[in-house]
Design a protein around this motif. Sequence first.
Motif, PDB file in Angstrom:
ATOM      1  N   ASP A   1       0.853  -1.180   0.000  1.00 24.48           N
ATOM      2  CA  ASP A   1       0.000   0.000   0.000  1.00 24.48           C
ATOM      3  C   ASP A   1       0.895   1.239   0.000  1.00 24.48           C
ATOM      4  O   ASP A   1       1.938   1.265   0.667  1.00 24.48           O
ATOM      5  N   THR A   2       0.494   2.263  -0.745  1.00 24.46           N
ATOM      6  CA  THR A   2       1.345   3.450  -0.887  1.00 24.46           C
ATOM      7  C   THR A   2       1.632   4.113   0.443  1.00 24.46           C
ATOM      8  O   THR A   2       2.777   4.474   0.740  1.00 24.46           O
ATOM      9  N   GLU A   3       0.613   4.290   1.269  1.00 20.63           N
ATOM     10  CA  GLU A   3       0.828   4.940   2.559  1.00 20.63           C
ATOM     11  C   GLU A   3       1.751   4.104   3.438  1.00 20.63           C
ATOM     12  O   GLU A   3       2.599   4.644   4.157  1.00 20.63           O
ATOM     13  N   THR A   4       1.616   2.783   3.366  1.00 24.28           N
ATOM     14  CA  THR A   4       2.494   1.904   4.139  1.00 24.28           C
ATOM     15  C   THR A   4       3.927   2.009   3.640  1.00 24.28           C
ATOM     16  O   THR A   4       4.876   2.074   4.439  1.00 24.28           O
ATOM     17  N   ALA A   5       4.094   2.031   2.330  1.00 22.82           N
ATOM     18  CA  ALA A   5       5.436   2.140   1.755  1.00 22.82           C
ATOM     19  C   ALA A   5       6.105   3.446   2.178  1.00 22.82           C
ATOM     20  O   ALA A   5       7.310   3.478   2.450  1.00 22.82           O
TER      21      ALA A   5
END
Length: 219
Positions: A166-170
């Motif tokens: 997930d982008t926010e996780t990355a």
Amino acid sequence: MTTEYGSDRERPVGTPVVRADPEITGERATDAVDFDPDDPDSVAEAAEVVHDFATGAVGGNDHVLMLRGAAACAALVRGRGSYKAAAETAGDGVTVSFIRKWARVHDLPQSIRRHVARGHIAPTAAKHIARVPAADRYLLAWASLDAALTVRDIRSIASAINDGADTETALRDHDITPGEMTVTLPAEEYIELRHRASMDNQPPGAIVADALAAYFGDE
């Protein structure tokens, strides 16, 4: 408010919307080249530009020239019908991979390309931003500005996203808080924001988010 995620390109491929804006590129705006994929002569010119760009004859670290090269790649692909045909037309030293990467840069949303033209986002970083799904490009691009990410950081985050993260996780895995930015306000508005946030038992960001939602909703 509904944001259209994608290239948001309203002008034809190869049209120098960003490169021809004097507020971004100054006097160089008058030198912006328009590539028309439906004009054989223009496609031939695009092929020459792509060849020079790919072989290092032009571009270097010049972000405006690199955007011109990206536009030429996109127009050449459209004019020739495929990445392979475009690479063959451009000649020796030009690969399908090179054309694909830079054509994707030209297809980035205009708001991102404007920062590339201004020199805020390196063209080499834009290549990696262009690798991720359309809806994630904005978040990665704005994080690159607000967190001063290096090209290596952006490449690593883009790879994680393409591997399924997930982008926010990355972003958080790189110690970046998605959506966090520094804003300078006039003293009067700053005092009022802090006052209202305190009285409403909310963080200032929540007040700002509500105000922005109302503002954007009026557009």
